[in-house]
Design an enzyme around this catalytic site. Structure first.
Site, mmCIF file in Angstrom:
data_model
loop_
_atom_site.group_PDB
_atom_site.id
_atom_site.type_symbol
_atom_site.label_atom_id
_atom_site.label_comp_id
_atom_site.label_asym_id
_atom_site.label_seq_id
_atom_site.Cartn_x
_atom_site.Cartn_y
_atom_site.Cartn_z
ATOM 1 N N HIS A 9 60.544 -2.341 -17.660
ATOM 2 C CA HIS A 9 59.378 -3.154 -17.998
ATOM 3 C C HIS A 9 58.127 -2.628 -17.294
ATOM 4 C CE1 HIS A 9 57.029 -7.123 -17.596
ATOM 5 N NE2 HIS A 9 56.959 -6.777 -18.873
ATOM 6 N N HIS A 51 47.885 -4.176 -18.662
ATOM 7 C CA HIS A 51 48.408 -5.389 -19.275
ATOM 8 C C HIS A 51 47.340 -6.453 -19.485
ATOM 9 C CE1 HIS A 51 50.187 -9.457 -19.212
ATOM 10 N NE2 HIS A 51 51.130 -8.902 -19.953
#
Length: 243
Positions: A9, A51
């Site tokens: 991730h 992100h």
């Protein structure tokens, strides 16, 4: 499509700064064969990895990413926030990420993370760069997003590349219809709170389930036992025996 059970991730988020080249190198050292990362555009339309909508959390800068040029973004330290040993790590361009991951043997899940109101141009530019720099000999990328317009554009621009429909815990009423509309290859689901019953409902479409973000070994095995094809984890070392 075939995916390994363990997907790093944002690289290996627990072991190195997220969405950085160092993070992908650490993931590969751990034995990971597939990584996920987030891509958005700078003010001057350079795709890079980040992100959040702002640079505040993962760099030493402040402000909206969409208001910063690539030259300005490159000046930021994207490692010190996690520890002094990571000082000097930079936000990577999408192009440099592709050029690193392929030789490392890492398959990639590209999450389209457009800044507000930039869905179409983000998808167009990211896919154009991916087509230029991702080797045709490597497994085709999985293109995922929470943003429906991004997925629609991806279907139009790269119909042969698999699309992953990212879903929050509270499923929209029409999630099944939209998954079929974009011919989703995977459903990328929130692992939190999943039960045998909820997973059975998600599996009813017959699409592989990829669960984010699992950092608990026991729960990861529960997900696997009940039909989840892959999990995204911040720490691949927790699942060393599943790599």
């Amino acid at each position: 499509m075939t995916v390994p059970f363990i997907i790093g991730h944002r690289g290996a988020k627990a072991l190195a700064p997220e969405n950085t080249l160092l993070g992908f190198k650490r993931a590969a050292i751990c034995g990971v064969t597939c990584v996920e990362f987030d891509v958005k555009l700078s003010k001057d339309n350079i795709p890079f990895l980040l992100h959040d909508d702002t640079v505040d959390r993962t760099t030493d800068g402040t402000g909206l990413a969409k208001e910063m040029t690539w030259a300005e973004l490159q000046e930021l330290d994207a490692g010190s926030w996690m520890g002094t040993q990571f000082a000097g790590e930079r936000l990577p361009s999408f192009e440099d990420t592709l050029k690193l991951c392929a030789p490392l043997g890492l398959a990639i899940n590209i999450e389209l993370k457009p800044c507000p109101d930039r869905d179409q141009e983000t998808t167009e530019i990211v896919l154009d760069v991916a087509k230029k720099f991702w080797p045709t000999t490597a497994p085709a990328p999985l293109i995922s997003s929470f943003e429906r317009e991004s997925l629609r554009h991806a279907q139009r621009l790269a119909p042969d590349w698999a699309r992953g429909y990212l879903l929050e815990s509270n499923l929209p009423n029409d999630w099944k219809e939209f998954a079929e509309e974009i011919d989703a290859a995977t459903l990328n689901i929130n692992q939190a709170g999943q039960t045998e019953s909820s997973l059975a409902d998600l599996k009813s479409l017959g699409k592989p389930l990829l669960a984010y973000t699992c950092n608990d070994y026991k729960h990861g095995l529960f997900l696997k036992q009940h039909g989840v094809s892959a999990i995204f984890t911040d720490n691949p070392l927790l699942f060393a025996d599943q790599l």
